[in-house]
Design a protein around this motif. Structure first.
Motif, PDB file in Angstrom:
ATOM      1  N   TRP A  35       0.849  -1.192   0.000  1.00  0.00           N
ATOM      2  CA  TRP A  35       0.000   0.000   0.000  1.00  0.00           C
ATOM      3  C   TRP A  35       0.884   1.240   0.000  1.00  0.00           C
ATOM      4  O   TRP A  35       1.727   1.429   0.863  1.00  0.00           O
ATOM      5  CB  TRP A  35      -0.883  -0.060   1.228  1.00  0.00           C
ATOM      6  CG  TRP A  35      -1.881   1.011   1.508  1.00  0.00           C
ATOM      7  CD1 TRP A  35      -2.170   1.539   2.738  1.00  0.00           C
ATOM      8  CD2 TRP A  35      -2.787   1.664   0.606  1.00  0.00           C
ATOM      9  NE1 TRP A  35      -3.180   2.463   2.655  1.00  0.00           N
ATOM     10  CE2 TRP A  35      -3.567   2.565   1.354  1.00  0.00           C
ATOM     11  CE3 TRP A  35      -2.998   1.571  -0.768  1.00  0.00           C
ATOM     12  CZ2 TRP A  35      -4.552   3.372   0.778  1.00  0.00           C
ATOM     13  CZ3 TRP A  35      -3.970   2.377  -1.351  1.00  0.00           C
ATOM     14  CH2 TRP A  35      -4.733   3.254  -0.582  1.00  0.00           C
ATOM     15  N   HIS A  44      -3.402   7.274  -4.638  1.00  0.00           N
ATOM     16  CA  HIS A  44      -2.903   6.148  -3.861  1.00  0.00           C
ATOM     17  C   HIS A  44      -2.708   4.935  -4.780  1.00  0.00           C
ATOM     18  O   HIS A  44      -3.318   4.857  -5.857  1.00  0.00           O
ATOM     19  CB  HIS A  44      -3.891   5.787  -2.752  1.00  0.00           C
ATOM     20  CG  HIS A  44      -4.291   6.944  -1.887  1.00  0.00           C
ATOM     21  ND1 HIS A  44      -3.386   7.773  -1.266  1.00  0.00           N
ATOM     22  CD2 HIS A  44      -5.521   7.429  -1.549  1.00  0.00           C
ATOM     23  CE1 HIS A  44      -4.025   8.695  -0.572  1.00  0.00           C
ATOM     24  NE2 HIS A  44      -5.334   8.508  -0.735  1.00  0.00           N
ATOM     25  N   TRP A  78     -11.482  -3.436  -1.210  1.00  0.00           N
ATOM     26  CA  TRP A  78     -10.608  -3.046  -0.092  1.00  0.00           C
ATOM     27  C   TRP A  78     -10.273  -1.561  -0.184  1.00  0.00           C
ATOM     28  O   TRP A  78     -10.342  -0.835   0.799  1.00  0.00           O
ATOM     29  CB  TRP A  78      -9.332  -3.893  -0.122  1.00  0.00           C
ATOM     30  CG  TRP A  78      -8.423  -3.669   1.049  1.00  0.00           C
ATOM     31  CD1 TRP A  78      -8.437  -4.341   2.242  1.00  0.00           C
ATOM     32  CD2 TRP A  78      -7.368  -2.692   1.146  1.00  0.00           C
ATOM     33  NE1 TRP A  78      -7.455  -3.839   3.081  1.00  0.00           N
ATOM     34  CE2 TRP A  78      -6.786  -2.833   2.425  1.00  0.00           C
ATOM     35  CE3 TRP A  78      -6.864  -1.728   0.281  1.00  0.00           C
ATOM     36  CZ2 TRP A  78      -5.724  -2.034   2.855  1.00  0.00           C
ATOM     37  CZ3 TRP A  78      -5.810  -0.925   0.699  1.00  0.00           C
ATOM     38  CH2 TRP A  78      -5.246  -1.089   1.980  1.00  0.00           C
ATOM     39  N   LEU A  79      -9.912  -1.117  -1.383  1.00  0.00           N
ATOM     40  CA  LEU A  79      -9.555   0.285  -1.571  1.00  0.00           C
ATOM     41  C   LEU A  79     -10.708   1.215  -1.206  1.00  0.00           C
ATOM     42  O   LEU A  79     -10.519   2.233  -0.530  1.00  0.00           O
ATOM     43  CB  LEU A  79      -9.162   0.546  -3.031  1.00  0.00           C
ATOM     44  CG  LEU A  79      -7.736   0.240  -3.453  1.00  0.00           C
ATOM     45  CD1 LEU A  79      -7.553   0.563  -4.930  1.00  0.00           C
ATOM     46  CD2 LEU A  79      -6.731   1.024  -2.618  1.00  0.00           C
ATOM     47  N   GLN A  85     -11.003   2.229   2.400  1.00  0.00           N
ATOM     48  CA  GLN A  85      -9.894   2.869   3.105  1.00  0.00           C
ATOM     49  C   GLN A  85     -10.134   4.359   3.318  1.00  0.00           C
ATOM     50  O   GLN A  85     -10.646   5.054   2.432  1.00  0.00           O
ATOM     51  CB  GLN A  85      -8.586   2.668   2.333  1.00  0.00           C
ATOM     52  CG  GLN A  85      -8.212   1.217   2.121  1.00  0.00           C
ATOM     53  CD  GLN A  85      -8.297   0.396   3.389  1.00  0.00           C
ATOM     54  OE1 GLN A  85      -7.654   0.713   4.395  1.00  0.00           O
ATOM     55  NE2 GLN A  85      -9.111  -0.649   3.360  1.00  0.00           N
TER      56      GLN A  85
END
Length: 283
Positions: free
Chosen positions: A43, A91, A131-132, A135
């Motif tokens: 990450w 990101h 998942w992203l 965040q």
């Protein structure tokens, strides 16, 4: 020795802008007997994020050689691209589809005999997007996939809304970029992008040829743009010199090996076009 104030300020800014690599686990949508498969992932949070503003994020998908180098570290290609993305304020998440399935590479395995399939990898990509989106600091509406070779094929598969699992997914990519993917499978499935797609391919690629990608991009409703780089082979965006890999059984001429290696002009142009495309799609 004390640094002058201006130099000290410049040094501090440089340190702030360095991408920090954090090892995490991202659940795939692929199921095992004990539940969702957990993917090792890396990450990279952009230091350009301002305050609490949510930023775009990109999933990086490795090719048949895997995400790790010969020393078990994240490959330099992925570190370099993550930093490139971070510099834009995005990101980046690199996911490893091979290690949790007991594989180190797929390149020397014949297509059709591989234990890690495009179905597995598509579910990994979709899981990484989920998942992203969860965040802090990530805008779940501005996500993209970026893949190379086998990972480029994964980017196509995971952004084709004609796949049932993509159509049902709560999170899908706004954009997908694929460096020299194999395009035949998604061409046959009548590729229809969830957002917009960019294909970056080499004219002389004898591993994953350009022609099916050109045909895919030309199909009505594909939502795809293709750029073909003259005199470029597979892996043109890397730094390794041209060579023939005789250990690869697949390709245009099975059993005769494939050509891989850099093309500096295509490498630079493709990076510029990658940035320009994602700036447009993730704004």
């Amino acid at each position: 020795m004390r640094l002058p104030a201006l130099l000290l300020c410049a040094w501090a800014l440089a340190v702030v802008n360095v991408s920090a690599q954090v090892r995490v686990n991202a659940p795939s949508l692929d199921q095992t007997d004990s539940g969702a498969l957990s993917l090792p992932a890396y990450w990279f949070v952009s230091e350009r994020s301002v305050g609490d503003a949510a930023r775009p994020a990109v999933v990086l998908l490795h090719g048949c050689g895997g995400a790790l180098d010969s020393k078990g570290r994240l490959g330099q290609r992925f570190v370099d691209y993550a930093k490139l993305l971070n510099a834009e304020g995005w990101h980046a998440l690199v996911v490893d589809s091979l290690t949790p399935r007991g594989e180190k590479e797929l390149c020397t395995q014949r297509t059709g005999t591989r234990r890690v399939t495009q179905i597995n990898r598509r579910l990994d990509a979709l899981g990484a997007l989920h998942w992203l989106a969860a965040q802090p600091g990530v805008d779940g509406r501005r996500l993209a996939l970026l893949g190379w070779s086998n990972g480029g094929s994964t980017a196509l598969a995971a952004s084709n809304r004609l796949h049932r699992d993509v159509a049902r997914a709560a999170v899908t990519p706004r954009a997908a970029v694929a460096f020299y993917p194999g395009c035949e499978a998604e061409l046959a499935r009548h590729y229809a992008a969830t957002g917009s797609t960019l294909l970056l391919v080499g004219e002389k690629d004898d591993w994953t040829p350009a022609a099916p990608c050109v045909e895919l991009a030309a199909a009505p409703g594909s939502g795809t743009k293709v750029i073909v780089y003259p005199d470029a082979y597979h892996g043109f965006d890397g730094v390794a010199p041209l060579r023939v890999r005789a250990d690869v059984p697949n390709g245009v001429k099975p059993g005769q090996g494939v050509t891989v290696g850099t093309n500096p002009a295509a490498r630079e142009a493709s990076r510029q076009q990658l940035r320009a495309f994602l700036r447009e799609q993730l704004r």
